[in-house]
Design a protein around this motif. Structure first.
Motif, mmCIF file in Angstrom:
data_model
loop_
_atom_site.group_PDB
_atom_site.id
_atom_site.type_symbol
_atom_site.label_atom_id
_atom_site.label_comp_id
_atom_site.label_asym_id
_atom_site.label_seq_id
_atom_site.Cartn_x
_atom_site.Cartn_y
_atom_site.Cartn_z
ATOM 1 N N UNK A 219 51.813 42.485 10.992
ATOM 2 C CA UNK A 219 50.664 41.730 10.494
ATOM 3 C C UNK A 219 49.872 41.150 11.659
ATOM 4 N N UNK A 220 50.581 40.613 12.654
ATOM 5 C CA UNK A 220 49.919 40.027 13.824
ATOM 6 C C UNK A 220 49.152 41.083 14.620
ATOM 7 N N UNK A 221 49.784 42.226 14.843
ATOM 8 C CA UNK A 221 49.150 43.280 15.621
ATOM 9 C C UNK A 221 47.984 43.936 14.892
ATOM 10 N N UNK A 222 48.046 43.980 13.550
ATOM 11 C CA UNK A 222 47.019 44.691 12.781
ATOM 12 C C UNK A 222 45.633 44.096 12.962
ATOM 13 N N UNK A 224 44.744 42.477 15.854
ATOM 14 C CA UNK A 224 44.495 42.233 17.268
ATOM 15 C C UNK A 224 44.511 43.485 18.140
ATOM 16 N N UNK A 225 45.192 44.519 17.705
ATOM 17 C CA UNK A 225 45.372 45.703 18.555
ATOM 18 C C UNK A 225 44.966 46.949 17.784
ATOM 19 N N UNK A 226 44.322 47.857 18.470
ATOM 20 C CA UNK A 226 43.954 49.138 17.867
ATOM 21 C C UNK A 226 45.204 49.968 17.592
ATOM 22 N N UNK A 227 45.157 50.744 16.495
ATOM 23 C CA UNK A 227 46.313 51.534 16.091
ATOM 24 C C UNK A 227 46.660 52.667 17.054
ATOM 25 N N UNK A 228 45.701 53.133 17.828
ATOM 26 C CA UNK A 228 45.883 54.398 18.554
ATOM 27 C C UNK A 228 47.091 54.387 19.480
ATOM 28 N N UNK A 229 47.283 53.309 20.240
ATOM 29 C CA UNK A 229 48.408 53.248 21.168
ATOM 30 C C UNK A 229 49.729 53.303 20.424
ATOM 31 N N UNK A 230 49.820 52.539 19.319
ATOM 32 C CA UNK A 230 51.054 52.533 18.546
ATOM 33 C C UNK A 230 51.338 53.915 17.966
ATOM 34 N N UNK A 231 50.299 54.574 17.445
ATOM 35 C CA UNK A 231 50.466 55.926 16.909
ATOM 36 C C UNK A 231 50.999 56.874 17.980
ATOM 37 N N UNK A 232 50.455 56.761 19.187
ATOM 38 C CA UNK A 232 50.907 57.659 20.265
ATOM 39 C C UNK A 232 52.383 57.432 20.576
ATOM 40 N N UNK A 233 52.790 56.160 20.641
ATOM 41 C CA UNK A 233 54.199 55.853 20.912
ATOM 42 C C UNK A 233 55.082 56.420 19.807
ATOM 43 N N UNK A 234 54.695 56.182 18.551
ATOM 44 C CA UNK A 234 55.462 56.673 17.412
ATOM 45 C C UNK A 234 55.533 58.191 17.425
ATOM 46 N N UNK A 235 54.415 58.841 17.706
ATOM 47 C CA UNK A 235 54.385 60.304 17.671
ATOM 48 C C UNK A 235 55.288 60.913 18.748
ATOM 49 N N UNK A 236 55.260 60.351 19.935
ATOM 50 C CA UNK A 236 56.137 60.857 20.998
ATOM 51 C C UNK A 236 57.596 60.659 20.616
ATOM 52 N N UNK A 237 57.899 59.470 20.122
ATOM 53 C CA UNK A 237 59.269 59.142 19.730
ATOM 54 C C UNK A 237 59.755 60.065 18.614
ATOM 55 N N UNK A 238 58.928 60.243 17.599
ATOM 56 C CA UNK A 238 59.323 61.075 16.470
ATOM 57 C C UNK A 238 59.350 62.560 16.833
ATOM 58 N N UNK A 239 58.503 62.994 17.742
ATOM 59 C CA UNK A 239 58.508 64.395 18.153
ATOM 60 C C UNK A 239 59.834 64.751 18.832
#
Length: 251
Positions: A219-222, A224-239
């Motif tokens: 909730x705090x990050x939503x 204040x921070x753009x989603x793109x960086x988080x998506x990239x981290x998640x995608x690398x991790x999940x890949x």
């Protein structure tokens, strides 16, 4: 007896934090990393059993954060199919081998990443889709099935919801309500299938404090921070995780 393997907790703790952040509305379609990551240390069905009580706790916190902002039209279009998918998942859950479940989770994970990248490239040029009960119930059913097997219902649901181009808060709230509904329904068949054993529930209780922490971070990050960086981290991790699970499932 409680799981004491340090490797398991090294995977489970960041996985649940990332899942909570996503459920809190930050990169709400990022997927559930908990079962794929824990499946690297324990059997996949056991990982699903441990994850469910923690996910249910996260759902309570997430519902409070996004209360009343969901799109009822989309929930009416998807939840009936999801209930059918849960029923189908309960029929095959106990019959699948650990290798088969890992293979399913790995394929779902990689398919989710591939589709997310495709949407990132093509989505901007597309017009918003319209509500469709036929499509909603189909993808809701697929989501219910994959959610029952491995709490991996996010990708199929995203296939239906993302093209609608819902406002960010409405998308997050609708996703939260959808999965809260099906997660609490899943508690009943999980219990009768033995997935909520004493060991699994005790381990869930140890991990339970991560639920409100992850949600509050999301909730705090939503805002204040753009989603793109988080998506990239998640995608690398999940890949990486998806590739490993497919490898283990095919061995």
């Amino acid at each position: 007896m409680l799981i004491t393997d340090p490797w398991f907790y090294a995977l489970a703790i960041p996985a649940f934090l990332l899942t909570g952040i996503s459920k809190g509305g930050f990169a709400s379609g990022a997927g559930n990393a908990a079962v794929p990551l824990m499946s690297l240390a324990i059997p996949a069905p056991q990982a699903a059993g441990i994850a469910l009580p923690v996910l249910c706790a996260m759902d309570i916190s997430a519902l409070r954060a996004w209360w009343g902002k969901w799109d009822m039209a989309q929930l009416r279009a998807t939840l009936p199919g999801a209930m059918v998918g849960i029923g189908a998942g309960s029929l095959v859950f106990g019959a699948l081998s650990d290798a088969a479940v890992k293979l399913i989770i790995g394929v779902i994970t990689l398919a989710f990443i591939a589709r997310s990248l495709w949407l990132e490239r093509a989505g901007a040029s597309r017009k918003p889709a319209e509500t469709s009960h036929a499509k909603g119930n189909f993808w809701g059913g697929v989501s219910g099935f994959t959610s029952f097997i491995a709490h991996a219902g996010g990708p199929p649901l995203a296939v239906y919801l993302y093209p609608l181009r819902l406002e960010r808060a409405r998308l997050a709230a609708t996703t939260v309500f959808f999965f809260a509904s099906i997660n609490y329904v899943k508690l009943v068949p999980y219990f009768f299938l033995g997935a909520l054993s004493v060991q699994n529930v005790l381990t869930s209780l140890v991990l339970l404090p991560l639920a409100p922490i992850g949600i509050r971070l999301g909730v705090w990050l939503s805002s204040r921070v753009d989603d793109k960086l988080f998506y990239r981290i998640i995608h690398v991790l999940l890949f990486v995780t998806g590739c490993q699970l497919v490898y283990e499932g095919l061995r």
